[in-house]
Scaffold this active site. Structure first.
Site, PDB file in Angstrom:
ATOM      1  N   PRO A  25       0.670  -1.474   0.033  1.00  0.00           N
ATOM      2  CG  PRO A  25      -0.634  -1.617   1.809  1.00  0.00           C
ATOM      3  CD  PRO A  25       0.741  -1.827   1.348  1.00  0.00           C
ATOM      4  CD  GLU A  73      -0.849  -7.256  10.903  1.00  0.00           C
ATOM      5  OE1 GLU A  73      -0.880  -6.049  10.987  1.00  0.00           O
ATOM      6  OE2 GLU A  73      -1.644  -8.049  10.884  1.00  0.00           O
ATOM      7  NE  ARG A 116      -6.826  -4.651 -21.715  1.00  0.00           N
ATOM      8  CZ  ARG A 116      -6.931  -3.597 -22.457  1.00  0.00           C
ATOM      9  NH1 ARG A 116      -5.910  -2.577 -22.049  1.00  0.00           N
ATOM     10  NH2 ARG A 116      -7.738  -3.330 -23.397  1.00  0.00           N
ATOM     11  CG  ASP A 128      -8.978   0.036 -24.202  1.00  0.00           C
ATOM     12  OD1 ASP A 128     -10.028  -0.123 -23.710  1.00  0.00           O
ATOM     13  OD2 ASP A 128      -7.908  -0.398 -24.213  1.00  0.00           O
TER      14      ASP A 128
HETATM   15  C1  4H7 Z   1       2.899  -5.781   1.707  1.00  0.00           C
HETATM   16  C2  4H7 Z   1       2.976  -4.930   2.956  1.00  0.00           C
HETATM   17  C3  4H7 Z   1      -0.960  -3.998  -1.655  1.00  0.00           C
HETATM   18  C4  4H7 Z   1       1.670  -6.355   1.459  1.00  0.00           C
HETATM   19  C5  4H7 Z   1       1.931  -4.894   3.724  1.00  0.00           C
HETATM   20  C6  4H7 Z   1      -0.777  -4.935  -0.297  1.00  0.00           C
HETATM   21  C7  4H7 Z   1      -2.844  -3.198  -0.423  1.00  0.00           C
HETATM   22  C8  4H7 Z   1      -2.217  -3.133  -1.607  1.00  0.00           C
HETATM   23  C9  4H7 Z   1       0.583  -6.350   2.229  1.00  0.00           C
HETATM   24  C10 4H7 Z   1       0.798  -5.360   3.489  1.00  0.00           C
HETATM   25  C11 4H7 Z   1      -1.953  -4.913   0.623  1.00  0.00           C
HETATM   26  C12 4H7 Z   1      -2.389  -2.127  -2.578  1.00  0.00           C
HETATM   27  C13 4H7 Z   1      -0.691  -6.545   5.274  1.00  0.00           C
HETATM   28  C14 4H7 Z   1      -0.441  -3.911   4.757  1.00  0.00           C
HETATM   29  C15 4H7 Z   1      -1.855  -6.099   6.100  1.00  0.00           C
HETATM   30  C16 4H7 Z   1      -1.775  -3.781   5.587  1.00  0.00           C
HETATM   31  C17 4H7 Z   1      -3.018  -4.471   7.378  1.00  0.00           C
HETATM   32  C18 4H7 Z   1      -0.659  -6.843   1.746  1.00  0.00           C
HETATM   33  N1  4H7 Z   1      -2.840  -4.181   0.456  1.00  0.00           N
HETATM   34  N2  4H7 Z   1      -0.180  -5.270   4.274  1.00  0.00           N
HETATM   35  N3  4H7 Z   1      -1.882  -4.889   6.662  1.00  0.00           N
HETATM   36  N4  4H7 Z   1      -3.185  -1.137  -2.329  1.00  0.00           N
HETATM   37  N5  4H7 Z   1      -1.717  -5.863   1.676  1.00  0.00           N
HETATM   38  O1  4H7 Z   1      -1.794  -2.183  -3.722  1.00  0.00           O
END
Ligand code: 4H7
Length: 225
Positions: free
Chosen positions: A88, A115, A152, A167
């Site tokens: 994220p 986590e 794609r 597109d």
């Molecule tokens: C790597 C590090 C990508 C992967 C942390 C992955 C959203 C996205 C994850 C985490 C993802 C995206 C573990 C962080 C669970 C949040 C509560 C897997 N989420 N997580 N935590 N937006 N989660 O691309």
């Protein structure tokens, strides 16, 4: 030919997209290749653990470096591949990033869970991508979104009838409204211009509707133009 290697604890999650008609055909035609690697197999611990509690204490588990490092290094030519961590905290994924990635010939995607990662895993990769501002339980869905959207764009993957000429996002405009038979569905009819046979008028109508819709829904896209 583009080569994807994906590091994941849940390789079966990818079955769906790889069995989908378009990507399946692309694999059969040697236009893309997708290999899945379960990095649990690289754990040297007795119970094949790949995570541990965080230094400093606190709840949750953290993915550890060794299995991911060893799995990564078991991949042929990994040193020349574009290595991406799905988190994220990465740069936001857009059609422009998809286009950029479609020019690579080898992409390695690392999917985390739990986590999060040991921070040192960041030093193994070239890129960190987020598919949007929301939280998922793992990086698999982001990895699938990247495999699908990049594939794609590879010449030959889509057949002529599978790609809209206008597109969305290709020209930073949303697609115009589309209609098919029946002409009248419960009193809702198709815009007359589309059955007029006047292709100049039809093109003009489509461009205007595209612009109108983009203004209404995604004015931010017009700033990019
Ligand atoms: C790597 C590090 C990508 C992967 C942390 C992955 C959203 C996205 C994850 C985490 C993802 C995206 C573990 C962080 C669970 C949040 C509560 C897997 N989420 N997580 N935590 N937006 N989660 O691309």
């Amino acid at each position: 030919m583009i080569n994807f290697d994906c590091l994941t604890l849940f390789p079966e999650m990818f079955n769906g997209i790889l069995e989908d008609s378009i990507l399946k055909r692309a694999i059969e035609n040697n236009l893309i290749e997708v290999k899945l690697h379960n990095f649990r197999e690289f754990s040297t611990l007795k119970h094949k653990n790949v995570d541990d509690s965080p230094y400093g204490g606190g709840a949750g588990m953290v993915l550890m470096c060794p299995p991911i490092y060893d799995c990564l290094h078991s991949i042929e030519n990994n040193e020349n591949a574009h290595k991406i961590l799905l988190t994220p905290q990465g740069r936001k994924y857009t059609q422009d990033v998809a286009k950029e990635l479609s020019k690579k010939d080898h992409i390695i995607l690392i999917c985390g869970h739990y986590e999060g990662f040991d921070e040192r895993i960041r030093s193994f990769v070239d890129d960190e991508i987020s598919v949007g501002d929301y939280i998922l339980t793992g990086g698999e869905i982001p990895a699938m979104a990247i495999i699908d959207s990049v594939s794609r764009l590879i010449p030959g993957v889509l057949h002529n009838d599978e790609s809209a000429p206008t597109d969305s996002f290709e020209n930073n405009l949303l697609e115009c409204p589309q209609y098919t038979k029946p002409f009248d569905f419960m009193g809702m009819t198709v815009p007359e211009v589309l059955v007029s046979g006047n292709h100049q008028e039809i093109d003009k109508w489509r461009k205007e509707e595209s612009l109108k819709r983009t203004k209404e829904r995604r004015n931010d896209l017009l700033d990019k133009k």
